[in-house]
Design a protein around this motif. Structure first.
Motif, PDB file in Angstrom:
ATOM      1  N   PRO A 487      36.447  39.853  32.948  1.00 48.07           N
ATOM      2  CA  PRO A 487      36.540  38.493  33.497  1.00 48.07           C
ATOM      3  C   PRO A 487      35.312  37.667  33.129  1.00 48.07           C
ATOM      4  O   PRO A 487      34.228  38.201  32.934  1.00 48.07           O
ATOM      5  CB  PRO A 487      36.609  38.735  35.012  1.00 48.07           C
ATOM      6  N   LYS A 488      35.498  36.346  33.070  1.00 47.04           N
ATOM      7  CA  LYS A 488      34.419  35.476  32.621  1.00 47.04           C
ATOM      8  C   LYS A 488      33.527  34.965  33.761  1.00 47.04           C
ATOM      9  O   LYS A 488      32.726  34.083  33.546  1.00 47.04           O
ATOM     10  CB  LYS A 488      35.012  34.271  31.889  1.00 47.04           C
ATOM     11  N   ALA A 489      33.695  35.487  34.964  1.00 48.34           N
ATOM     12  CA  ALA A 489      32.852  35.019  36.073  1.00 48.34           C
ATOM     13  C   ALA A 489      31.393  35.268  35.733  1.00 48.34           C
ATOM     14  O   ALA A 489      31.033  36.353  35.304  1.00 48.34           O
ATOM     15  CB  ALA A 489      33.213  35.756  37.359  1.00 48.34           C
ATOM     16  N   ALA A 519      32.127  36.710  47.278  1.00 49.53           N
ATOM     17  CA  ALA A 519      30.777  37.240  47.098  1.00 49.53           C
ATOM     18  C   ALA A 519      30.820  38.724  46.753  1.00 49.53           C
ATOM     19  O   ALA A 519      30.097  39.199  45.869  1.00 49.53           O
ATOM     20  CB  ALA A 519      29.956  37.006  48.363  1.00 49.53           C
ATOM     21  N   LEU A 520      31.667  39.472  47.430  1.00 50.22           N
ATOM     22  CA  LEU A 520      31.772  40.914  47.178  1.00 50.22           C
ATOM     23  C   LEU A 520      32.354  41.186  45.791  1.00 50.22           C
ATOM     24  O   LEU A 520      31.926  42.125  45.104  1.00 50.22           O
ATOM     25  CB  LEU A 520      32.636  41.567  48.260  1.00 50.22           C
ATOM     26  N   LYS A 521      33.331  40.379  45.358  1.00 51.48           N
ATOM     27  CA  LYS A 521      33.905  40.563  44.023  1.00 51.48           C
ATOM     28  C   LYS A 521      32.852  40.303  42.946  1.00 51.48           C
ATOM     29  O   LYS A 521      32.778  41.030  41.951  1.00 51.48           O
ATOM     30  CB  LYS A 521      35.094  39.623  43.834  1.00 51.48           C
ATOM     31  N   HIS A 531      27.209  45.650  44.713  1.00 56.56           N
ATOM     32  CA  HIS A 531      28.319  45.530  45.655  1.00 56.56           C
ATOM     33  C   HIS A 531      27.950  46.151  46.997  1.00 56.56           C
ATOM     34  O   HIS A 531      28.206  45.577  48.066  1.00 56.56           O
ATOM     35  CB  HIS A 531      29.562  46.213  45.069  1.00 56.56           C
ATOM     36  N   ALA A 532      27.310  47.321  46.961  1.00 57.69           N
ATOM     37  CA  ALA A 532      26.909  47.981  48.203  1.00 57.69           C
ATOM     38  C   ALA A 532      25.863  47.160  48.947  1.00 57.69           C
ATOM     39  O   ALA A 532      25.905  47.031  50.176  1.00 57.69           O
ATOM     40  CB  ALA A 532      26.370  49.379  47.895  1.00 57.69           C
ATOM     41  N   LEU A 606      32.764  30.543  41.281  1.00 58.81           N
ATOM     42  CA  LEU A 606      33.623  31.716  41.457  1.00 58.81           C
ATOM     43  C   LEU A 606      35.073  31.316  41.715  1.00 58.81           C
ATOM     44  O   LEU A 606      36.006  31.907  41.157  1.00 58.81           O
ATOM     45  CB  LEU A 606      33.095  32.575  42.613  1.00 58.81           C
ATOM     46  N   GLU A 607      35.261  30.303  42.570  1.00 61.62           N
ATOM     47  CA  GLU A 607      36.623  29.850  42.863  1.00 61.62           C
ATOM     48  C   GLU A 607      37.298  29.312  41.607  1.00 61.62           C
ATOM     49  O   GLU A 607      38.482  29.585  41.342  1.00 61.62           O
ATOM     50  CB  GLU A 607      36.582  28.775  43.955  1.00 61.62           C
ATOM     51  N   LEU A 608      36.530  28.563  40.812  1.00 56.89           N
ATOM     52  CA  LEU A 608      37.078  28.011  39.577  1.00 56.89           C
ATOM     53  C   LEU A 608      37.453  29.134  38.610  1.00 56.89           C
ATOM     54  O   LEU A 608      38.504  29.094  37.957  1.00 56.89           O
ATOM     55  CB  LEU A 608      36.057  27.066  38.934  1.00 56.89           C
TER      56      LEU A 608
END
Length: 645
Positions: A487-489, A519-521, A531-532, A606-608
């Motif tokens: 993914p390009k995030a 945020a977690l993703k 992530h932890a 992130l939403e975009l």
């Protein structure tokens, strides 16, 4: 020029204890390994100002102020870099060595010391003369001033005589004495006729005296206000080796603490405005000294506060002065600063306005003062008819040098867009006219690297290049095995959000479920450890206790709750990663407003990204003929959202 050796500066910082330096001005209490207190650089009720004795560093988690003992002296006392070093050296019993000290440097320093002593003695004498002059005292009382204010600003009186200062320094016929007094601007030496004695006489006569002080509190010049009718009404010291009008603001020494407490500075046009406003409950006022506001004036003020309000008369002279102030401010603007322009009715100055309408009314007009962007538009379009092509072109012509003087900040972009709307132009056309268009470099696609490799490139300064604290996640390994583009995030958003939440845990406490998932993703995409840590951090954010803020201000984390928050994370299995990020927080200058903006910006990105990913997946189903009606409806919905993103 004489330089201070870097080795001495390092030795000085090793010798002084920042806890002692800060503790002279801030009440500190032990809090674990550090000390805490109320920040001296912004108004707060719960301590967020931390001083580390081991790192010899201070940091405010409320406003972002941070630095060493030297930077604390500079910010708190308003001293320059060299003066701060000299002040710390004196407190440590050290002499400041100089490299390459030329003879003329020594001579200039000796001259400055001699002038400083003379100015101090003159100020003391003027102050004593005021006590014995009923007429001058009655004048000040008539202006509403009390003895307390006169003492705070060290007001004095210059008697109506030609050689008054001889009582302090001896006969003016003494050439050595006269030379220093002339250099200090205290006496005037007339032209000498052949064979005639030299004429030397006092510059200030029959005037109320306003000593002008530098950031160290030393008198460097004077302003004198005549008591009766006469010209000039106000008389300033001339430029001297100690005194430069373009680098000096009257009242700044006296107003520093009030500026921090009020969180803004009010810039007026004269001595009496400053003193009278202090009497009326506005001790955060300063004044330029009979000259236009300069860039150096603005720099000095922005070191004290993020908010400046210029107060000018509403007449044409006031408008010209305001425009010069605007021109001085624009090159120094940043998106976390606020500058406004207050224009009073022509029949009023700040003093008379407060007396006529009261302090609350004056506070109201200060809050409603014109923003720097509004004044920008006023100056650029003044006298131009925006309904005609010629008027719009003239407006562009007037705006161009102002826009070019600004740094490339968000405010410049917003002003340019607004100006384009007002002049029926596109932003691109206006940018091209002003020469602001930047051609972006072509984007080169890079081969995909595993997360671990990217982590080493992006975070190599963590001191651990072998995967810790950032390690590749299982998901990334699977994607590499399948040769699928990830993914390009933007993966740096994970660190951005972690750093914000470490510094301002109450922002994490306020996050809703959707934002927590995002945020977690983002953290999961970075690494399993990221992530932890994000999971642990959000859990600890939920446990912090908030302290209500002042009226109109957000709540903040209590000192005890914040210390517990730090302690819990320091004890977790993820402590090494947490410490890396916490160190970066300590080294940053992020304040609360910047943190909120960073967090909002991260979530928007992130939403975009997720919207685009979802749209790509639907597109694949559409092209493969497997899309449903729900897919087509969702595709249209996503298209609308992306159009306005």
């Amino acid at each position: 020029m004489a330089l201070i050796p870097q080795s001495f500066i390092a030795d000085l910082l090793n010798r002084v204890d920042i806890v002692d330096v800060v503790g002279q001005h801030v009440k500190l209490k032990k809090a674990g390994a550090n000390y805490q207190g109320l920040c001296p650089f912004h108004s707060e009720k719960s301590p967020s100002f931390s001083v580390s004795p081991t790192k010899q560093f201070y940091h405010c988690f409320g406003c972002g102020a941070h630095g060493s003992a030297i930077s604390f002296m500079m910010e708190y006392s308003g001293l320059g870099y060299v003066d701060s070093i000299e002040e710390l050296a004196r407190s440590a019993g050290l002499d400041v060595p100089r490299e390459e000290r030329a003879a003329n440097d020594v001579a200039r320093q000796q001259q400055a010391m001699a002038l400083s002593e003379v100015m101090s003695s003159a100020a003391d004498w003027y102050r004593q003369q005021l006590k014995g002059n009923t007429r001058a005292v009655e004048y000040l009382k008539g202006r509403g001033l009390t003895g307390e204010i006169a003492k705070r600003y060290s007001l004095g009186y210059a008697p109506d005589g030609w050689q008054g200062l001889e009582a302090v320094f001896g006969p003016y016929s003494n050439d050595e004495v006269a030379k220093t007094l002339v250099e200090g601007g205290l006496i005037i030496q007339g032209e000498q006729a052949e064979g005639a004695p030299v004429k030397r006489y006092d510059r200030f006569r029959d005037r109320v005296m306003f000593p002008i002080r530098n950031p160290k509190g030393q008198t460097i010049g004077f302003g004198g206000r005549i008591l009766d009718q006469g010209e000039p009404k106000y008389l300033n010291s001339p430029e001297t080796p100690l005194f430069s009008k373009g680098n000096t603001l009257y009242g700044l020494f006296e107003a520093r603490q009030a500026i921090r407490a009020q969180e803004y500075v009010l810039v007026c046009e004269g001595y009496m405005d400053v003193v009278a406003l202090a009497q009326l409950g506005f001790p955060n006022a300063v004044a330029t000294l009979g000259t236009a506001c300069t860039a150096n004036h603005v720099r000095m003020l922005l070191r004290q506060t993020d908010r400046i309000v210029f107060s000018f008369d509403g007449d044409s002279a006031g408008q010209r002065a305001a425009q010069r102030a605007l021109e001085a401010c624009l090159p120094l603007m940043s998106d976390d600063k606020e500058i406004r322009f207050l224009f009073l009715p022509t029949e009023h100055d700040p003093d008379s306005y407060v007396r006529a309408y009261g302090a609350p009314a004056f506070e109201k007009v200060i809050k409603e003062a014109m923003s720097i962007s509004s004044f920008f538009f006023k100056i650029a379009s003044e006298g131009h008819e925006l309904t005609t092509p010629e008027g719009r072109a003239h407006t562009h012509h007037a705006a161009k040098p102002l826009l070019l003087s600004m740094p490339p900040i968000a405010l410049r972009t917003q002003i340019l867009r607004e100006l384009a709307i007002r002049t029926n132009t596109t932003p691109a056309e206006l940018e091209a006219f002003c020469g602001l268009t930047v051609v972006p470099a072509p984007v080169q696609k890079q081969a995909y690297q595993p997360t671990q490799a990217r982590s080493q490139n992006n975070f190599s300064n963590t001191g651990n290049r072998q995967g810790a604290p950032w390690q590749a996640s299982k998901g990334s390994a699977k994607r590499v095995a399948q040769n699928i583009e990830p993914p390009k995030a933007p993966t740096d958003l994970a660190e951005q959000m972690l750093r914000v939440l470490i510094q301002f845990p109450h922002l994490g406490k306020a996050l809703d479920g959707n934002k927590r998932t995002l945020a977690l993703k983002a953290a999961e995409q970075r690494s399993t450890k990221a992530h932890a840590l994000m999971q642990d951090l959000l859990s600890q954010c939920d446990l912090v206790e908030l302290v209500p803020g002042d009226a109109g201000k957000p709540a903040s984390v209590g000192a005890g709750s914040f210390a517990m928050f730090q302690d819990q994370l320091s004890r977790s299995e993820l402590a090494p990663l947490y410490e890396v990020l916490r160190k970066r927080v300590m080294d940053s200058d992020l304040d609360l407003d910047g943190a909120v903006a960073d967090l909002d910006g991260a979530f928007k990105k992130l939403e975009l990204t997720h919207l685009k990913q979802e749209m790509t997946e639907i597109t694949q189903r559409l092209s493969g003929g497997t899309a449903t009606e729900q897919d087509r409806a969702r595709y249209r919905e996503l298209g609308e959202k992306l159009k306005f993103s």
